[in-house]
Design an enzyme around this catalytic site. Structure first.
Site, PDB file in Angstrom:
ATOM      1  N   ASP A 183       0.881  -1.167   0.000  1.00  0.00           N
ATOM      2  CA  ASP A 183       0.000   0.000   0.000  1.00  0.00           C
ATOM      3  C   ASP A 183       0.917   1.215   0.000  1.00  0.00           C
ATOM      4  O   ASP A 183       2.137   1.072   0.155  1.00  0.00           O
ATOM      5  CB  ASP A 183      -0.929  -0.001   1.233  1.00  0.00           C
ATOM      6  CG  ASP A 183      -2.246   0.718   0.953  1.00  0.00           C
ATOM      7  OD1 ASP A 183      -2.193   1.901   0.569  1.00  0.00           O
ATOM      8  OD2 ASP A 183      -3.309   0.096   1.086  1.00  0.00           O
ATOM      9  N   HIS A 260      -3.334   3.141  -4.630  1.00  0.00           N
ATOM     10  CA  HIS A 260      -2.657   2.824  -3.366  1.00  0.00           C
ATOM     11  C   HIS A 260      -1.215   2.365  -3.628  1.00  0.00           C
ATOM     12  O   HIS A 260      -0.750   1.421  -2.985  1.00  0.00           O
ATOM     13  CB  HIS A 260      -3.419   1.725  -2.599  1.00  0.00           C
ATOM     14  CG  HIS A 260      -4.648   2.234  -1.896  1.00  0.00           C
ATOM     15  ND1 HIS A 260      -4.604   2.901  -0.705  1.00  0.00           N
ATOM     16  CD2 HIS A 260      -5.960   2.169  -2.233  1.00  0.00           C
ATOM     17  CE1 HIS A 260      -5.836   3.225  -0.327  1.00  0.00           C
ATOM     18  NE2 HIS A 260      -6.679   2.798  -1.244  1.00  0.00           N
ATOM     19  N   ASP A 315      -9.039  -1.005  -5.366  1.00  0.00           N
ATOM     20  CA  ASP A 315      -9.898  -0.023  -4.707  1.00  0.00           C
ATOM     21  C   ASP A 315      -9.332   1.391  -4.811  1.00  0.00           C
ATOM     22  O   ASP A 315      -8.133   1.592  -4.897  1.00  0.00           O
ATOM     23  CB  ASP A 315     -10.079  -0.382  -3.222  1.00  0.00           C
ATOM     24  CG  ASP A 315      -8.740  -0.475  -2.493  1.00  0.00           C
ATOM     25  OD1 ASP A 315      -7.791  -1.034  -3.075  1.00  0.00           O
ATOM     26  OD2 ASP A 315      -8.633   0.025  -1.359  1.00  0.00           O
ATOM     27  N   GLU A 316     -10.257   2.334  -4.767  1.00  0.00           N
ATOM     28  CA  GLU A 316      -9.965   3.752  -4.549  1.00  0.00           C
ATOM     29  C   GLU A 316      -8.880   4.315  -5.462  1.00  0.00           C
ATOM     30  O   GLU A 316      -8.073   5.123  -5.025  1.00  0.00           O
ATOM     31  CB  GLU A 316      -9.563   3.967  -3.075  1.00  0.00           C
ATOM     32  CG  GLU A 316     -10.667   3.587  -2.110  1.00  0.00           C
ATOM     33  CD  GLU A 316     -10.306   3.824  -0.657  1.00  0.00           C
ATOM     34  OE1 GLU A 316     -11.108   4.451   0.038  1.00  0.00           O
ATOM     35  OE2 GLU A 316      -9.231   3.369  -0.211  1.00  0.00           O
ATOM     36  N   TRP A 382     -16.842  -4.372  -0.053  1.00  0.00           N
ATOM     37  CA  TRP A 382     -16.543  -3.592   1.162  1.00  0.00           C
ATOM     38  C   TRP A 382     -17.418  -2.367   1.301  1.00  0.00           C
ATOM     39  O   TRP A 382     -17.702  -1.920   2.392  1.00  0.00           O
ATOM     40  CB  TRP A 382     -15.063  -3.223   1.224  1.00  0.00           C
ATOM     41  CG  TRP A 382     -14.594  -2.173   0.248  1.00  0.00           C
ATOM     42  CD1 TRP A 382     -14.307  -2.356  -1.072  1.00  0.00           C
ATOM     43  CD2 TRP A 382     -14.339  -0.791   0.510  1.00  0.00           C
ATOM     44  NE1 TRP A 382     -13.902  -1.168  -1.636  1.00  0.00           N
ATOM     45  CE2 TRP A 382     -13.897  -0.192  -0.690  1.00  0.00           C
ATOM     46  CE3 TRP A 382     -14.430   0.001   1.662  1.00  0.00           C
ATOM     47  CZ2 TRP A 382     -13.558   1.152  -0.790  1.00  0.00           C
ATOM     48  CZ3 TRP A 382     -14.081   1.353   1.572  1.00  0.00           C
ATOM     49  CH2 TRP A 382     -13.654   1.911   0.353  1.00  0.00           C
ATOM     50  N   ASP A 409     -11.078  -1.509  12.395  1.00  0.00           N
ATOM     51  CA  ASP A 409     -10.255  -0.362  12.820  1.00  0.00           C
ATOM     52  C   ASP A 409     -11.115   0.707  13.490  1.00  0.00           C
ATOM     53  O   ASP A 409     -10.575   1.622  14.107  1.00  0.00           O
ATOM     54  CB  ASP A 409      -9.449   0.232  11.654  1.00  0.00           C
ATOM     55  CG  ASP A 409     -10.274   0.532  10.411  1.00  0.00           C
ATOM     56  OD1 ASP A 409     -11.372  -0.045  10.250  1.00  0.00           O
ATOM     57  OD2 ASP A 409      -9.805   1.339   9.587  1.00  0.00           O
ATOM     58  N   THR A 458      -4.574  -0.607   9.473  1.00  0.00           N
ATOM     59  CA  THR A 458      -3.784  -0.291  10.677  1.00  0.00           C
ATOM     60  C   THR A 458      -3.220   1.134  10.710  1.00  0.00           C
ATOM     61  O   THR A 458      -2.216   1.369  11.368  1.00  0.00           O
ATOM     62  CB  THR A 458      -2.634  -1.304  10.843  1.00  0.00           C
ATOM     63  OG1 THR A 458      -1.794  -1.236   9.686  1.00  0.00           O
ATOM     64  CG2 THR A 458      -3.146  -2.715  11.024  1.00  0.00           C
ATOM     65  N   GLU A 459      -3.873   2.071  10.019  1.00  0.00           N
ATOM     66  CA  GLU A 459      -3.345   3.444  10.068  1.00  0.00           C
ATOM     67  C   GLU A 459      -3.105   3.917  11.500  1.00  0.00           C
ATOM     68  O   GLU A 459      -2.077   4.536  11.793  1.00  0.00           O
ATOM     69  CB  GLU A 459      -4.323   4.426   9.399  1.00  0.00           C
ATOM     70  CG  GLU A 459      -4.311   4.398   7.892  1.00  0.00           C
ATOM     71  CD  GLU A 459      -5.340   3.443   7.316  1.00  0.00           C
ATOM     72  OE1 GLU A 459      -5.753   2.494   8.030  1.00  0.00           O
ATOM     73  OE2 GLU A 459      -5.736   3.635   6.145  1.00  0.00           O
TER      74      GLU A 459
HETATM   75  C1  ACM Z   1     -10.846  -0.366   1.219  1.00  0.00           C
HETATM   76  O1  ACM Z   1     -11.246  -0.167   2.378  1.00  0.00           O
HETATM   77  N1  ACM Z   1     -10.304   0.634   0.525  1.00  0.00           N
HETATM   78  C2  ACM Z   1     -10.962  -1.660   0.570  1.00  0.00           C
END
Ligand code: ACM
Ligand code: ZN
Length: 678
Positions: A183, A260, A315-316, A382, A409, A458-459
């Site tokens: 990531d 990411h 994602d994203e 998700w 989280d 885990t940020e």
């Molecule tokens: C995600 O939470 N971006 C999969």
């Protein structure tokens, strides 16, 4: 006399298995208790028949705390593989009589799960002595996929920690570890072809993700004296994969693409549209070198991970740079791709072909649906369950992991009692309430719903102890969603069993949340609030956001006070906007109090208003200014907080107009739950 004996027998059973029931998590399909108990002593004999695993099951049994010794046949514990009494691959039949324990299963995995149940039923009464209540357990999982995702990019965790979590996963019958290895915050896997990934992209000159994120978000050389981070060597991965295999757990690696990926693009900037580090988060799909890189990485990934599924993220991805990048534009033209969603889909399709050609299957987050899903892909849903259901209807497999229930989280108790988190409030009860019954699916479609997964990003979770604290006991609720039948699921009973599991986890050296000290939901929210405006009409001059409508136009006067999270459908959200509303009390009334409570949560840009103006009117046209209350809380305040802006005094009013002015920060939210009038 006979009745007395029966009563005594019943009492004895009750003492062994409390009247309230057995301790097993996840709840078995059927567990029937019988009077009596089996006493087991270390050194007793066990035997295994029918196993095809080169003695691995025997080795595992011998390694259990019971310290049993293997005999060629017979013994107190007999395990039979290949039994026709069990139809499911992971199912088992466990019979505990006063003298013998018998396990029957079709496969070694089924026998392995019978042993997990046995471990939970057994109570150590003295060193080397156990008692196990007599019972019959017939069990099989509801879903074939029961997973946990662990993010080791944001904060790296050592190999030993992963091995330890695999042990706990097995105890609760999880069978997949989704390993989020890459990531933007760091690359965690040795790749021989691309050494800069672990010489550079795995290291940050800050101790935690939060320190790094709050600073310049740069990486550093592994040799830098300030370097923090790390990665798994090929040898580490082999050890993790092998340990997992012995526990009947498949490790699915995730290699994020196309988004990411800041860390890769800092190490290999030529793979980004800008061609320089720290400019883009996404690979350039217009550049052929991107595919050379991804296929090179995936080739080594496939050497290390036998998992049929390879997770490619998806994602994203922000696709802005692709719109102006000459290489991306040329690719779109050459391939007849209409938009940037199509370009992401092009990348996913190409990677899927590559994986399929090597006998593997592609798994990705639900964004891989956008622009057209690759033909054999499986979707991990998700953003709610909808993406998964859409994939299933289109003939694909799906795994459910909706953020509202499965993201661990978020804070698990009242935020003021908890370590700093990414926000939210997802207590055990909420996780447990996720029920994967989708009546809209046909039986054939149901079969494509593979199962469920808990995700731990885990940020805000830097240490191994903190990771365990967020996982346990909430993952146990996901274990039960994946394994147990709906008719076996009951929160109060689960809560009782979870308290026992927390104690076991603590004694076994884990660091679970202390469930017995749970504080619970925001007290104000527990009872509906009775007040003069309750049930009265509200006119909106500013619209609420479609993302957080709560109860729509009824929200601000429905008596429901918001809880710890703005995601609880009681808080109404307003994005980049003031709030301007008028409450109609239907008749002129004496008014002594008008109170509006707002939430502030810095992480997700939720701010209390700069000021709130309150006006009264008899006719709905001429308004008298009652008060203006100004904010006195800094936007730097990191804690979740609530602030009430109120008028107090004596007036008469039929209409009350309330105007909450946003602080003007772009992307900021106001959240309001109720306008209380007394
Ligand atoms: C995600 O939470 N971006 C999969
Ligand atoms: Zn590009």
């Amino acid at each position: 006399m006979k009745r007395l004996a029966l009563l005594l027998a019943a009492l004895l059973t009750a003492a062994l298995l409390p009247a309230s029931g057995h301790p097993v998590i996840p709840a078995p399909a059927s567990l029937s208790e019988q009077p009596g108990e089996l006493r087991l002593s270390s050194g007793a004999a066990f035997s295994v028949t029918g196993a095809q695993d080169g003695g691995e099951l025997s080795e595992y049994v011998a390694s259990l705390p019971f310290a049993l010794r293997e005999a060629p046949k017979g013994g107190v514990l007999t395990l039979r593989i290949g039994s026709r009494k069990v139809t499911s691959d992971e199912g088992y039949l466990l019979t505990v009589g006063p003298k013998r324990l018998a396990v029957e299963a079709r496969t070694e995995a089924g026998a392995f799960y019978a042993l997990q149940t046995l471990l939970q039923l057994a109570e150590e009464t003295a060193p080397g002595q156990w008692r196990i209540p007599c019972c019959t357990v017939e069990d099989a999982p509801r879903y074939p996929y029961r997973g946990i995702m662990l993010d080791v990019s944001r904060n790296f965790q050592p190999k030993e920690f992963i091995l330890k979590q695999l042990d706990a996963m097995a105890r609760f019958k999880f069978n997949h570890l989704h390993f989020h290895l890459t990531d933007g915050a760091g690359w965690r896997l040795e790749i021989e072809r691309y050494p800069r990934l672990t010489e550079f992209a795995a290291w940050r000159p800050y101790r935690t993700w939060l320190d790094w994120w709050s600073a310049d978000r740069h990486y550093c050389e592994a040799s830098d004296p300030q370097a923090h981070g790390g990665f798994y060597t090929r040898e580490d991965i082999r050890e993790i994969v092998e340990h997992a295999r012995r526990l009947h757990i498949t490790v699915i690696p995730e290699i994020e693409m196309p988004g990411h990926s800041e860390e890769v693009l800092a190490a290999y900037p030529e793979l980004s549209c800008a061609g320089e580090p720290y400019a883009n988060s996404e690979f350039c799909p217009g550049n052929e070198q991107t595919f050379e890189f991804l296929e090179g990485v995936l080739t080594e990934v496939m050497e290390l991970f036998p998992s049929e599924y390879i997770h490619i993220g998806g994602d994203e991805a922000g696709k802005g740079a692709w719109k102006t990048c000459p290489k991306c534009q040329a690719r779109m033209k050459a391939e007849g791709i209409a938009d940037v969603e199509g370009l992401q889909s092009y990348l996913v399709h190409r990677i899927e072909r590559f994986l399929n050609d090597h006998g593997r299957r592609l798994l990705g987050w639900d964004e891989i649906l956008e622009g057209g899903l690759a033909p054999n892909a499986t979707v991990m849903s998700w953003r709610g369950a909808e993406g998964g259901l859409k994939a299933i209807r289109a003939g694909h497999d799906a795994i459910m992991t909706p953020g509202e229930y499965c993201y661990l989280d978020y804070a698990q108790d009242a935020p003021f009692t908890q370590p700093l988190s990414i926000g939210g409030y997802t207590p055990l009860r909420k996780v447990y309430s996720f029920e994967m019954t989708f009546p809209e699916l046909s039986a054939e479609e149901q079969a494509r719903l593979l199962g469920v997964q808990a995700n731990l990003w885990t940020e805000y979770i830097p240490t191994p102890e903190h990771v365990e604290y967020m996982l346990y006991p909430r993952v146990l609720a996901i274990a039960e969603a994946g394994w147990s039948l709906p008719e076996r699921r009951d929160y109060d009973d689960f809560h009782r069993r979870a308290l026992g599991a927390v104690e076991w986890l603590r004694n076994a050296g884990y660091h679970p949340f202390e469930l017995q000290k749970e504080y619970g939901e925001r007290p104000e929210s527990l009872e509906p609030k009775e007040h003069l405006a309750r049930g009265k009409r509200v006119e909106y001059r500013t619209p609420w956001s479609d993302k957080y409508p709560a109860a729509g136009a009824a929200t601000l006067t429905d008596g429901n006070i918001g809880g710890w999270t703005y995601g609880d459908r009681r808080w109404q959200g307003f994005l980049n906007s003031d709030i301007d509303v008028t409450v109609d009390l239907e008749q002129e009334l004496p008014v002594h109090y008008v109170g509006l409570t707002f939430m502030q949560s810095k992480g997700p840009y939720v701010w209390v208003p700069a000021e709130v103006e309150i006006y009264a009117s008899q006719d709905g046209e001429h308004f008298e200014h009652l008060t203006t209350v100004r904010n006195d809380i800094s936007t730097e305040c990191a804690d979740l907080l609530f602030k009430t802006y109120a008028y107090t005094g004596q007036t008469k009013a039929r209409y009350l107009r309330c105007v909450a002015r946003s602080n003007g920060i772009a992307g900021g939210w106001l959240f309001l739950d109720e306008i209380v009038v007394l």
